[in-house]
Every structure is written in structure tokens, then in C-alpha cells.
Design a protein around this motif. Structure first.
Motif, PDB file in Angstrom:
ATOM      1  N   SER A  29       0.820  -1.218   0.000  1.00 17.00           N
ATOM      2  CA  SER A  29       0.000   0.000   0.000  1.00 17.00           C
ATOM      3  C   SER A  29       0.843   1.252   0.000  1.00 17.00           C
ATOM      4  O   SER A  29       0.309   2.357  -0.077  1.00 17.00           O
ATOM      5  CB  SER A  29      -0.914  -0.003   1.224  1.00 17.00           C
ATOM      6  OG  SER A  29      -0.123  -0.037   2.409  1.00 17.00           O
ATOM      7  N   TRP A  52       1.106   4.737  -5.005  1.00 17.19           N
ATOM      8  CA  TRP A  52      -0.003   3.792  -5.042  1.00 17.19           C
ATOM      9  C   TRP A  52      -1.112   4.160  -4.066  1.00 17.19           C
ATOM     10  O   TRP A  52      -2.284   3.989  -4.357  1.00 17.19           O
ATOM     11  CB  TRP A  52       0.517   2.394  -4.726  1.00 17.19           C
ATOM     12  CG  TRP A  52      -0.456   1.336  -5.085  1.00 17.19           C
ATOM     13  CD1 TRP A  52      -1.252   0.630  -4.240  1.00 17.19           C
ATOM     14  CD2 TRP A  52      -0.771   0.874  -6.404  1.00 17.19           C
ATOM     15  NE1 TRP A  52      -2.041  -0.244  -4.961  1.00 17.19           N
ATOM     16  CE2 TRP A  52      -1.772  -0.116  -6.278  1.00 17.19           C
ATOM     17  CE3 TRP A  52      -0.315   1.209  -7.671  1.00 17.19           C
ATOM     18  CZ2 TRP A  52      -2.282  -0.784  -7.374  1.00 17.19           C
ATOM     19  CZ3 TRP A  52      -0.836   0.538  -8.766  1.00 17.19           C
ATOM     20  CH2 TRP A  52      -1.807  -0.442  -8.601  1.00 17.19           C
ATOM     21  N   ASN A  73      -7.190   1.443  -8.320  1.00 16.45           N
ATOM     22  CA  ASN A  73      -6.763   0.526  -7.265  1.00 16.45           C
ATOM     23  C   ASN A  73      -7.605  -0.740  -7.220  1.00 16.45           C
ATOM     24  O   ASN A  73      -7.104  -1.810  -6.872  1.00 16.45           O
ATOM     25  CB  ASN A  73      -6.799   1.223  -5.910  1.00 16.45           C
ATOM     26  CG  ASN A  73      -5.592   2.110  -5.698  1.00 16.45           C
ATOM     27  OD1 ASN A  73      -4.679   2.139  -6.521  1.00 16.45           O
ATOM     28  ND2 ASN A  73      -5.572   2.838  -4.608  1.00 16.45           N
ATOM     29  N   SER A  76      -5.995  -2.828  -9.571  1.00 14.96           N
ATOM     30  CA  SER A  76      -4.540  -2.859  -9.433  1.00 14.96           C
ATOM     31  C   SER A  76      -3.864  -2.514 -10.759  1.00 14.96           C
ATOM     32  O   SER A  76      -2.931  -3.189 -11.206  1.00 14.96           O
ATOM     33  CB  SER A  76      -4.076  -4.245  -8.962  1.00 14.96           C
ATOM     34  OG  SER A  76      -4.586  -4.536  -7.690  1.00 14.96           O
TER      35      SER A  76
END
Length: 125
Positions: A29, A52, A73, A76
Motif C-alpha cells: 500500500s 499507489w 486501485n 490494481s
């Protein structure tokens, strides 16, 4: 961490392409995803990076205002939208992962631990 870059192709000058980088594995993360490119017989060049978790983004001066990095997210995936493409943008484009630092200001290839396979972008004049 495994990275899969896609979306390259042949486009005329002034056109647009969107590249994608799908990440899997232990992306963490607090990492960052960077985009690099390498033209024939030239060194690998930093394009930009995105944090990220926080969505911080940093671009190389050569692509600022033309390229946009975004992330999804849930999937991904990191995208690189390239507008107003020029012949000098022709290169193999790579995405790379720095799963630890979280900074978007790492612009040297050795600062990234994992690399995708690259996708060819060719801009015709």
C-alpha cells in the motif's frame, strides 16, 4: 510483484494512446509505479510515477502537460494516457514497481525493483 504492460501500438503524430500496467502480487500500500521508456540505442528514460496509496504524481518535463498517469486501485492497474504524441515519443514503454518507498520522485531505473515486459509505441510523422 508481477507487472504486465499493454496498450502500445502505431499512431500518427498528434494522436493519443493509453497504456496500462496491471500489477499483481505483493504490491503493498505504500509503493509507487513508474513509467519509463527506451528508444532505440538510447538509455531508459523516466516518464512519470504515481504513488499507489496517495495518488501523488510526478512527470518528467519532456511529457508534462501531454501525458497523464492515473490508477485504478480496484483493478490494481495504472494507466498512462499519452496525448499530442510526437515522433520522438517512439520507444518501448515499461512500467516498474517500487513496492516500498512510496515516493514518486525516484527517476532512475535502478531505484525500481520490478519491471514489466514493455510495450512498443511508434509515432509516425
Amino acid at each position: 510483484v508481477q507487472l504486465q504492460a499493454s496498450g502500445g501500438g502505431l499512431v500518427q503524430a498528434g494522436g493519443s494512446l493509453r497504456l496500462s500496467c496491471a500489477a499483481s502480487g505483493r504490491t503493498g500500500s505504500s509503493g509507487a509505479i513508474g513509467w519509463f521508456r527506451q528508444a532505440s540505442e538510447k538509455e531508459r528514460e523516466f516518464v512519470g510515477a504515481i504513488n499507489w496509496s496517495g495518488g501523488l504524481i510526478y512527470y518528467a518535463d519532456s511529457v508534462k502537460a501531454r501525458f497523464t498517469i492515473s490508477r485504478d486501485n480496484a483493478k490494481s492497474t495504472v494507466h498512462l494516457l499519452m496525448n499530442s504524441l510526437k515522433p520522438e515519443d517512439t520507444a518501448v514503454y515499461y512500467c516498474a514497481a517500487d513496492p516500498v518507498s512510496g515516493t514518486v520522485y525516484r527517476s532512475l531505473p535502478y531505484e525500481y525493483d520490478y519491471w514489466g515486459q514493455g510495450t512498443q509505441v511508434t509515432v509516425s510523422s
